[in-house]
Design a protein around this motif. Structure first.
Motif, short mmCIF file in Angstrom:
data_model
loop_
_atom_site.label_atom_id
_atom_site.label_comp_id
_atom_site.label_asym_id
_atom_site.label_seq_id
_atom_site.Cartn_x
_atom_site.Cartn_y
_atom_site.Cartn_z
N UNK A 104 51.59 33.16 52.25
CA UNK A 104 52.58 33.31 51.28
C UNK A 104 51.74 34.43 50.50
N UNK A 105 52.58 35.47 50.19
CA UNK A 105 51.86 36.68 49.37
C UNK A 105 52.26 36.31 47.78
N UNK A 106 51.25 36.78 47.02
CA UNK A 106 51.29 36.76 45.42
C UNK A 106 51.22 37.94 45.05
N UNK A 107 52.00 38.44 44.00
CA UNK A 107 51.93 39.61 43.21
C UNK A 107 50.88 39.44 42.03
N UNK A 108 49.88 40.26 41.95
CA UNK A 108 48.87 40.10 41.01
C UNK A 108 49.37 40.60 39.72
N UNK A 109 50.39 41.55 39.66
CA UNK A 109 50.97 41.80 38.49
C UNK A 109 51.68 40.96 37.22
N UNK A 120 48.83 36.65 33.29
CA UNK A 120 49.53 37.04 34.16
C UNK A 120 49.70 38.04 34.96
N UNK A 121 48.67 38.88 34.59
CA UNK A 121 48.47 40.29 35.24
C UNK A 121 46.90 40.26 35.50
N UNK A 122 46.51 40.06 36.98
CA UNK A 122 45.20 39.91 37.45
C UNK A 122 44.80 41.01 38.46
N UNK A 123 45.52 42.15 38.20
CA UNK A 123 45.02 43.14 38.85
C UNK A 123 43.61 44.06 38.74
N UNK A 124 42.81 43.48 38.01
CA UNK A 124 41.57 44.12 37.87
C UNK A 124 40.65 43.62 38.87
#
Length: 384
Positions: free
Chosen positions: A95-100, A33-37
C-alpha cells in the motif's frame, strides 16, 4: 522522469482507475498531515494495531497515526517520491501512502506474502521478498515490476549493489551468492560461499564504502566471509565470536564492526588489513549495530534485556551503557549523526538518544503495541 512529474503521473493513474478511493488517516488534534521532511520525521509500524506511527525528531513527540484496512508489515520510506510503501501481508500487496497528506493509495499486487522489503540506493527500485524464496523488484519511478523470480531458497538474504543496478542474493542452504543484473534480468555472478554445511543462519551482504567488497556473517560457523564483488570470489574468512550478526561497515571506510549474539562481544576489524584490531566483551546479545557522531561511536542493539552497549571507536574502549525499558528493534541513526532512534516493542515506546551526549533524550509513547521497524527517508548508514 523527475520525482515531481512522477508524483503527478502516479496520482493521475490511480485517480483514473479508482476515483475517490483515497482514504485520509484519522486525525487527532495534534496530528500533522504533511510529513515530507525526510530529515525530521521517523516512522514505525504496529502489526497488531494496523497502524504506522510518525514521530517528530526535532520536537521528540508523536505527531501522526496512519490507519490501514489491513495488518501492517515492513515499511519503506522513499525520499525521492515523498511516499511510504507499506507491506500488506493479508492481501499479497503493498500500500502506497502520500506523505503530503497521509492519503492511502490502492495497493499494488506482488503475488506473494511479503516478509521483507528494502530500497535501492537511489530510491528507484524496491525489492520485496517472500518466505518461500519469492523475489519481486519494483521500479517505483516508472510504476512497474522489473524482475521477479520464485525460485530462490526460502529465507534467502538480499541486498542491493552500491550502484543499485544489481541484487545480491545470499542462499546459505545452497552455499552460494548470486548477483542479478536488473537491467538484463539475469544472473551475472555466482560465488561459492565455501560453507561447511548449508545454513539459514547467515546474513545479507554488507558493502564496503567503495562498493567493491562485500561481507557476510555466517552465524553457524562463527566467521565473516570477504567477497570480491567484481569477480565474485571469496577472498578471506575472518574468525569472529559466537553467532555474529550482520556486519556493519563504517561510513568513513575505516572499520568493519561485527557483534556476536551468543558470545556477547564486539569485533573491530581494520578495513585495510582485514585483521581484528580489538574484541570487546560487551555482555550484550546483539541483533544489530549502528554508528553515529561522525562514526566515532558504535551502538550494539540488544536482542534481549534493555542494555545497549556503546563503544568509542576513537579509543576502542567501551563507554557507559544506555539503559532502556526493554529490547529494541534494529534502530537507526539520523543523517546528521546526532540522534539514535530505537523502537521498544514491549512498551510501545520509541527511544530518542543523543549520540553526542550518549544519553536518552526522550522515551516517546506511541500508545500502540508491538511498535518496531523504525525508518526514515534519510539515515546515516550507507553500506547496507
Amino acid at each position: 522522469m523527475k520525482p515531481a512529474r512522477l508524483l503527478l503521473s502516479f496520482t493521475g493513474i490511480l485517480a483514473a482507475s479508482v476515483a475517490g478511493y483515497f482514504l485520509m488517516a484519522e486525525a487527532s488534534p495534534q496530528q500533522l498531515t504533511d510529513l515530507r521532511d525526510d530529515y525530521r520525521f521517523a516512522f514505525a509500524r504496529s502489526f497488531d494495531a494496523q497502524k504506522v506511527v510518525a514521530i517528530d525528531t526535532h520536537n521528540q513527540t508523536k505527531v501522526a497515526e496512519i490507519d490501514f484496512p489491513h495488518k501492517v508489515g515492513d515499511i519503506l520510506v522513499s525520499k525521492m517520491l515523498d511516499m511510504l510503501f507499506v507491506n500488506d501481508p493479508e492481501n499479497n500487496a503493498v500500500t502506497p501512502v502520500f506523505l503530503k497528506d497521509l492519503s492511502l493509495a490502492p495497493g499494488f499486487a506482488i503475488g506473494f506474502t511479503p516478509v521483507q522489503s528494502i530500497l535501492g540506493p537511489e530510491d528507484q527500485f524496491a525489492a520485496f521478498v517472500g518466505a518461500e524464496g519469492e523475489l519481486l523488484v519494483f521500479d517505483l519511478e516508472n510504476i512497474r515490476p522489473i524482475y521477479q523470480n520464485a525460485g530462490f531458497q526460502p529465507g534467502a538474504r538480499i541486498a542491493f549493489s552500491a550502484s543499485g543496478h544489481d541484487i545480491l542474493v545470499v542462499e546459505g542452504e545452497r552455499n552460494q551468492l548470486l548477483a542479478i543484473n536488473l537491467e538484463a534480468g539475469k544472473i551475472v555472478g555466482v560465488a561459492d560461499l565455501t560453507l561447511k554445511a548449508g545454513t539459514r543462519d547467515i546474513s545479507a551482504v554488507t558493502r564496503s564504502l567503495d562498493g567493491h567488497t562485500g561481507f557476510i556473517a555466517v552465524g553457524s560457523e562463527d566467521r565473516v566471509l570477504v567477497i570480491d564483488l567484481d569477480s565474485y570470489r571469496i577472498t578471506r574468512s575472518i574468525p569472529v565470536g559466537d553467532a555474529p550478526v550482520r556486519p556493519y561497515a563504517t561510513n568513513d571506510g575505516a572499520y568493519l564492526l561485527v557483534a556476536n549474539e551468543l558470545s556477547r562481544d564486539f569485533n573491530v576489524i581494520d578495513m585495510l588489513t582485514l585483521d581484528v584490531v580489538t574484541k570487546i566483551e560487551t555482555g550484550i546479545a546483539a541483533q544489530a549495530i549502528n554508528t553515529g557522531f561522525f562514526d566515532t561511536r558504535a551502538y550494539v542493539m540488544p536482542r534481549d534485556g534493555g542494555t545497549m552497549a556503546v563503544v568509542d571507536l576513537m579509543t576502542l574502549k567501551q563507554l557507559d551503557s544506555i539503559e532502556l525499558p526493554g529490547p529494541t528493534d534494529d534502530g537507526l541513526v539520523t543523517s546528521d549523526m546526532e540522534t539514535l532512534l530505537a523502537a521498544i516493542p514491549s512498551t510501545g515506546q520509541i527511544a530518542q538518544i543523543s549520540v553526542r551526549q550518549n544519553k536518552v533524550q526522550a522515551l516517546i509513547n506511541t500508545g500502540l503495541e508491538d511498535v518496531r521497524g523504525t525508518k526514515m527517508g534519510v539515515v546515516n548508514a550507507i553500506c547496507h
